[in-house]
Design an enzyme around this catalytic site. Structure first.
Site, PDB file in Angstrom:
ATOM      1  N   THR A  80       0.798  -1.218   0.000  1.00  0.00           N
ATOM      2  CA  THR A  80       0.000   0.000   0.000  1.00  0.00           C
ATOM      3  C   THR A  80       0.833   1.272   0.000  1.00  0.00           C
ATOM      4  OG1 THR A  80      -0.162  -0.157   2.415  1.00  0.00           O
ATOM      5  CG2 THR A  80      -1.973  -1.108   1.109  1.00  0.00           C
ATOM      6  N   ASP A  81       2.140   1.139   0.154  1.00  0.00           N
ATOM      7  CA  ASP A  81       3.022   2.306   0.087  1.00  0.00           C
ATOM      8  C   ASP A  81       4.230   1.984  -0.798  1.00  0.00           C
ATOM      9  OD1 ASP A  81       3.899   4.882   0.585  1.00  0.00           O
ATOM     10  OD2 ASP A  81       4.934   4.356   2.444  1.00  0.00           O
ATOM     11  N   LEU A  82       3.954   1.478  -1.981  1.00  0.00           N
ATOM     12  CA  LEU A  82       5.032   1.109  -2.899  1.00  0.00           C
ATOM     13  C   LEU A  82       5.629   2.371  -3.507  1.00  0.00           C
ATOM     14  CD1 LEU A  82       6.520  -1.314  -4.129  1.00  0.00           C
ATOM     15  CD2 LEU A  82       4.887  -1.249  -6.030  1.00  0.00           C
TER      16      LEU A  82
END
Length: 239
Positions: free
Chosen positions: A166-168
């Site tokens: 979700t925070d790539l």
């Protein structure tokens, strides 16, 4: 061997082969300081401590909230079951990704301290040796075509394992001294069925390149994204 310890509202899951010490001690910075095992630290929302274990280097992190809400309630979360806690979930997700052949830090130990309706959490995971994130590298030099290709391959492996990062972003992708690509920071990430979400994951990664280009003038261009996507789309054909 993965083991579980549960005493006095403290739940710990750990890899006994990697940890090599009593699990209850492994989340105490003071304990590691007494053993002269602290090899460094980094500042983020809190302090991440780097520790030398017998078999590998580790990173000890206490979970803290960000943003305005984090200023009010810095490190407590609503308890809805041990397997739903952030540290235990991240431990299991890292183990799943390792089994699927994705280059991620090894999970070493995770702790949950329950306090009534709330809990606090800690994670001890592998510190990837001699590795640097893409932001730091791109401030110095351009990445090569094979490097972009391998990054694309690793992201594809992540998606084939059905994990939504979700925070790539390019702070969470590392290159080590051997050119191996690693993906890190899986807090609040999860397994997800289907394929519809994967495009959004890639767009988040692309936005992070563009953001850092404006912010730091990194050595990157839109054409480099095509090299990364070539690796993503050809993982089974170009090893």
């Amino acid at each position: 061997m993965v083991k579980v310890s549960q005493k006095n509202k403290v739940y710990i899951i750990y890899d006994d082969d990697l940890l090599g010490v009593e699990a209850e001690n492994s989340f105490s910075v003071h304990y590691w300081q007494q053993k002269n095992s602290i090899i460094g630290s980094a500042q983020g929302r809190g302090t991440t401590w780097f520790i030398q274990l017998d078999k590998l280097q580790a990173a000890l992190r206490h979970y803290r909230r960000g943003g305005l809400f984090g200023k009010l309630i810095s490190d407590t979360y609503l308890f809805t079951g041990y397997q739903n806690t952030r540290s235990i979930a991240e431990f299991h997700l890292l183990a799943h990704l390792q089994k699927k052949g994705v280059n991620v830090p090894a999970p070493i130990a995770a702790k949950v301290q329950r306090n009534g309706l709330f809990y606090q959490a800690d994670l001890l995971s592998e510190k990837i040796p001699n590795a640097t994130d893409l932001v730091d590298i791109l401030q110095i030099r351009e990445l090569s075509q094979p490097e972009y290709f391998h990054i694309g391959q690793e992201v594809k492996k992540l998606h084939q394992a059905q994990v939504n990062h979700t925070d790539l972003n390019i702070h969470n992708i590392l290159l080590d001294s051997h050119g191996k690509v690693w993906i890190i920071d899986f807090d609040k990430c999860y397994q997800q069925v289907g394929d519809n979400w994967k495009g959004n994951n890639l767009q988040r990664l692309l936005r992070s390149f563009r953001k850092e280009l404006k912010k730091r003038d990194i050595h990157w261009s839109e054409a480099d994204w095509l090299l990364l996507m070539a690796g993503y789309n050809n993982i089974n054909h170009n090893k």
